[in-house]
Scaffold this active site. Sequence first.
Site, PDB file in Angstrom:
ATOM      1  N   LYS A  41       0.887  -1.036   0.041  1.00  0.00           N
ATOM      2  CA  LYS A  41      -0.037  -0.002   0.024  1.00  0.00           C
ATOM      3  C   LYS A  41       0.875   1.343   0.004  1.00  0.00           C
ATOM      4  O   LYS A  41       1.717   1.245   0.625  1.00  0.00           O
ATOM      5  CB  LYS A  41      -0.814   0.051   1.276  1.00  0.00           C
ATOM      6  CG  LYS A  41      -2.048   1.110   1.201  1.00  0.00           C
ATOM      7  CD  LYS A  41      -2.943   0.766   2.298  1.00  0.00           C
ATOM      8  CE  LYS A  41      -4.121   1.617   2.296  1.00  0.00           C
ATOM      9  NZ  LYS A  41      -5.157   1.467   3.338  1.00  0.00           N
ATOM     10  N   ASP A  85      -2.098  10.740  -5.925  1.00  0.00           N
ATOM     11  CA  ASP A  85      -0.763  10.295  -6.213  1.00  0.00           C
ATOM     12  C   ASP A  85      -0.528   8.961  -5.960  1.00  0.00           C
ATOM     13  O   ASP A  85       0.641   8.704  -6.317  1.00  0.00           O
ATOM     14  CB  ASP A  85      -0.014  11.424  -5.395  1.00  0.00           C
ATOM     15  CG  ASP A  85      -0.170  11.325  -3.991  1.00  0.00           C
ATOM     16  OD1 ASP A  85      -0.614  10.379  -3.589  1.00  0.00           O
ATOM     17  OD2 ASP A  85       0.195  11.974  -3.052  1.00  0.00           O
ATOM     18  N   ASP A 118     -16.613  -1.444  -0.439  1.00  0.00           N
ATOM     19  CA  ASP A 118     -15.408  -1.779  -1.107  1.00  0.00           C
ATOM     20  C   ASP A 118     -14.208  -1.895   0.231  1.00  0.00           C
ATOM     21  O   ASP A 118     -13.088  -2.374  -0.334  1.00  0.00           O
ATOM     22  CB  ASP A 118     -14.754  -0.768  -2.184  1.00  0.00           C
ATOM     23  CG  ASP A 118     -14.683   0.635  -1.562  1.00  0.00           C
ATOM     24  OD1 ASP A 118     -15.790   1.253  -1.101  1.00  0.00           O
ATOM     25  OD2 ASP A 118     -13.593   1.192  -1.272  1.00  0.00           O
TER      26      ASP A 118
END
EC number: 2.7.7.-
Length: 487
Positions: free
Chosen positions: A113, A125, A252
Amino acid sequence: MKKLDQLTFDNRFARLGDAFSTEVLPEPIEQPRLVVASSDAMALLDLDPAEAQREEFAELFAGHKLWGEAEPRAMVYSGHQFGGYTPRLGDGRGLLLGEVVNAAGEHWDLHLKGAGQTPYSRMGDGRAVLRSSIREFLASEHLHALGIPSSRALCVTTSDTPVWREKQERAAMVLRLAPSHVRFGHFEYFYYTRQHEQLKVLGEHVLANHFPQCLTQDEPWLAMFREVLERTAAMIAHWQAYGFCHGVMNTDNMSILGITFDYGPYAFLDDFDANHICNHSDDTGRYSFSNQVPIAHWNLAALAQALTPMIEVEKLRETLELFLPLYQAHYLDLMRKRLGLTSAEDDDEALVQRLLQLMQQGKATDYSLFFRQLGEQAPADALQVVRNDFVDLAGFDAWGRDYLARCEREGQQQDERRARMHAVNPLYILRNYLAQQVIEAAEAGDYGPVRELHAVLSRPFDEQPGMQRYAQRPPEWGKHLEISCSS
């Protein structure tokens, strides 16, 4: 134990193809440094803890190097966010590097991550900051130590690479482990885009690799949905019993395996507040502590809708009705254990709810420490110790009499009762102010505090000499810290 270059990969999800994920190489962060690593998580991969001392360790988990067998992929999915459907989400800054197989034959996803931009970054970003990476690491390992189903975290790396959120921060990466990263939102994506053949492929992948016991049932897909529902009910029961507020229960962020993951602005309750909102972006309180049970049910209904091409609607409805009874059974079982009760009685639910109402009235009771103190001495003596934390003393005394009578009917020896209660009631809990203190130290280049806090929280039930400061009630300034979603 294995060296870094001896890990065995079997990348089952990557083999599903480009409809499910996109090949993306990680974007490294500059001059990587290891902040903290979990030897317990490393053991899941049969990885020698000494490997964390190698320079190559930080380089691997900061995107500078890859294993030869790694196949980094960004997964595509969608989801309901704060109740509204977002048709295309996906891994906007995380990459599934591959799946490692350990000596026991278990597959573990390696998910990096903060690994840079992907086709799903949505103007972001692709980076994660040190603050959020430390929070995810600490929570993942602490929830696991508490017995709450959770993804795991192997390490955090950081660098001097700047990223901008509300202010300039340090870029970081966290390496997350889980048996699978398939979410409710994966199924929603293929349902709402009418890719029903891919929906079938995804479900067959999950069935074969994660719910093989369902394949022998008359209706494997329905059996799988029930398994997901049961696991989710158990996970939410643990959250509520231990005072954990997730903060962003979008579909999600819901694991198909019923494990906690995607840690953001989470919090453990300090004083008990059923309406606590830990996410300062949650203006309506949709994901407040008390709403986590109905929201989990709502999310399961959203998953059920996505499964309608494969399962009859009426059977899905009938299965959804099982959620609340299953949740309640799990929750009451956990709360009995926290109260030191070993048998079930009809009035147990009322006993628990009366206690929580008394806690809510004054908000002077520390939720975690109350249960720890309740087991420290014989019931009558322990009740006197915790009594002054309550506002409604008459109400508490009435509750205490019923609790004492309940304990007397069980006839437990105090030594056994204390040991049993201390095994389920943590002395140390991950409070937001503790996390904030070690984050500030790490941002200044001192990683000792976060490593010490991680070590303490990895043994939350054990008294640890010299660590009393981590077991104290939070100072007033440390309560109800507002945590941002930005990470």
